[in-house]
Design an enzyme around this catalytic site. Structure first.
Site, mmCIF file in Angstrom:
data_model
loop_
_atom_site.group_PDB
_atom_site.id
_atom_site.type_symbol
_atom_site.label_atom_id
_atom_site.label_comp_id
_atom_site.label_asym_id
_atom_site.label_seq_id
_atom_site.Cartn_x
_atom_site.Cartn_y
_atom_site.Cartn_z
ATOM 1 N NE ARG A 109 -3.755 0.939 2.080
ATOM 2 C CZ ARG A 109 -4.945 1.230 2.610
ATOM 3 N NH1 ARG A 109 -5.052 2.154 3.547
ATOM 4 N NH2 ARG A 109 -6.021 0.591 2.225
ATOM 5 C CG HIS A 136 -8.482 0.500 -2.424
ATOM 6 N ND1 HIS A 136 -7.696 -0.548 -1.991
ATOM 7 C CD2 HIS A 136 -9.174 0.936 -1.334
ATOM 8 C CE1 HIS A 136 -7.901 -0.725 -0.688
ATOM 9 N NE2 HIS A 136 -8.789 0.144 -0.276
ATOM 10 C CD GLN A 139 -13.160 -0.987 0.032
ATOM 11 O OE1 GLN A 139 -12.286 -0.898 0.863
ATOM 12 N NE2 GLN A 139 -14.414 -1.317 0.334
ATOM 13 C CG ASP A 231 -13.181 7.268 -0.973
ATOM 14 O OD1 ASP A 231 -12.982 7.208 0.259
ATOM 15 O OD2 ASP A 231 -12.273 7.115 -1.825
ATOM 16 C CB CYS A 272 -13.899 2.196 0.558
ATOM 17 S SG CYS A 272 -13.443 3.942 0.446
ATOM 18 N NE ARG A 300 -11.035 -4.170 1.437
ATOM 19 C CZ ARG A 300 -9.991 -3.364 1.723
ATOM 20 N NH1 ARG A 300 -10.144 -2.344 2.534
ATOM 21 N NH2 ARG A 300 -8.803 -3.547 1.157
#
Ligand code: CP
Ligand code: NVA
Length: 369
Positions: A109, A136, A139, A231, A272, A300
């Protein structure tokens, strides 16, 4: 369950996967979720050492990789940005070659998509993108798994994303929705629409899957939406832009009035996370019955575990009762329904470790590693 053969591959964006492979990962995640709910640990990642590199902070992704790896017998190792030499004293290419000699899989990440791609190119082991400035992808798997749980099949659903339409989530949703035949509407001010080249690419996926990718500056476009998604307005690394973004995106806040504009009471709210309540979403919507954000957060773990198992895991047959899908809604993994007799031991003996099926054969089995 869709066929899935992606062993040895990296997971850098959903671009690299066919709709069938994405479906296969979701199916595997469902099976792994059932397996975990029954209290069954697997060994598909036994003795696999897994590096978790984090340049940016994380709750869900870090914990999902850690718990997911451990549940299947793997050994995760967290490597924070200040713990290793990556990119400062040592090049990404050299770090990749070192880690590839020691670890069996690497999660990254951070900021640049080029870093996760270089890690994959030079390490020689599967590399998983745990978020970059551009994408991402793990996700999206959790989001789609959650949609399947709440809405059924993905194809043909109307998915509206409101907010920063050019961030990693919007980009990844364009790829994922395009591949899976979900109609995506990005609702954002024009200056926050995504790169035209990526839009064109994703419209190609959508055309193949029979869906559309549309853009609107008007929140009226949420009409008939199955999913409302938002988001944060300023992503990690863009903190300096927070005030400017707030001025631009305030009209795109997900609030009760906006949820009403869908014209449906069955619309689900997704995010998310982490969320900044009072900014991109109100506390009221976040806490409402339509909000499925904590199902997403849990998923997740199941989906990230599926990615690790499919790309790195050694074959281990899924227990027969999981394959058959005989998983009752009220199943209590520690209660062992139907196993009250002395042959199944005392409650203390039953939990948490059970080495063989109980005599009645319908209780959970947890293999000791
Ligand atoms: N959704 C998500 O990636 O959460 P974290 O930043 O906590 O990992
Ligand atoms: N767009 C957000 C996603 C966090 C999971 C960020 O990059 O900060």
């Amino acid at each position: 369950m869709a066929e899935l053969n992606i062993k040895g591959r990296s997971f850098l964006t959903l671009r690299d996967f066919t709709p069938e492979e994405i479906e296969g990962l979701l199916d595997l995640a469902v099976k792994l979720k059932e397996k975990k709910k029954r209290g069954i640990f697997g060994t598909t990642l036994a003795r696999k050492n897994i590096a978790l590199i984090f340049e940016k902070s994380s709750t869900r992704t870090r914990c999902a990789f850690t718990v997911g790896a451990r549940d299947e017998g793997g050994f995760p190792e967290y490597l924070g940005v200040n713990d290793i030499q990556l990119g400062s004293k040592e090049s990404v290419e050299d770090t990749a070659r070192v880690l590839g000699r020691m670890f069996d899989g690497i999660e990254f990440r951070g900021f640049k998509q080029s870093t996760v791609e270089a890690l994959a190119k030079y390490s020689g082991v599967p590399v998983w993108n745990g978020l970059t400035d551009d994408f991402h992808p793990t996700q999206i798997l959790a989001d789609f798994m959650t949609m399947r749980e709440h809405l059924g099949a993905l194809k043909g659903k109307k998915f509206c994303f409101l907010g920063d339409g050019r961030n990693n989530m919007a980009n990844s949703l364009m790829v994922g929705c395009g591949k899976m035949g979900i109609d995506l509407v990005i609702i954002a001010p024009r200056e926050l629409w995504p790169e035209p080249a990526l839009v064109e690419e994703c419209r190609g996926y959508a055309a193949e899957a029979g869906s559309v990718i549309l853009f609107s500056e008007s929140t009226d476009a949420v009409s008939d939406a199955d999913v409302i998604y938002t988001d944060v307005w300023a992503s990690m690394g863009e903190e300096a832009k927070a005030a400017e973004r707030e001025a631009l995106l305030r009209p795109y806040q997900v609030n009760a009035e906006l949820m009403k504009k869908t014209g449906k009471s069955s619309t689900i709210f997704m995010h998310c996370l982490p969320a900044i309540k009072g900014k991109e979403v109100t506390e009221e919507v976040f806490e409402s019955a339509q909000s499925v954000v904590f199902d997403e957060a849990e998923n997740r773990m199941h989906t990230i575990k599926a990615v690790m198992v499919a790309t790195l895991g050694d074959y281990q047959p899924m227990p027969e009762e999981i394959v058959r899908g005989g998983f009752p809604d009220d199943f209590d993994p520690m209660g062992r329904p139907g196993c009250e007799g002395p042959e199944c031991g005392s409650p203390e003996e039953k939990a948490p470790f059970i080495t063989k099926p109980c005599a009645k054969g319908d209780g959970p089995v947890m293999e000791l590693q």
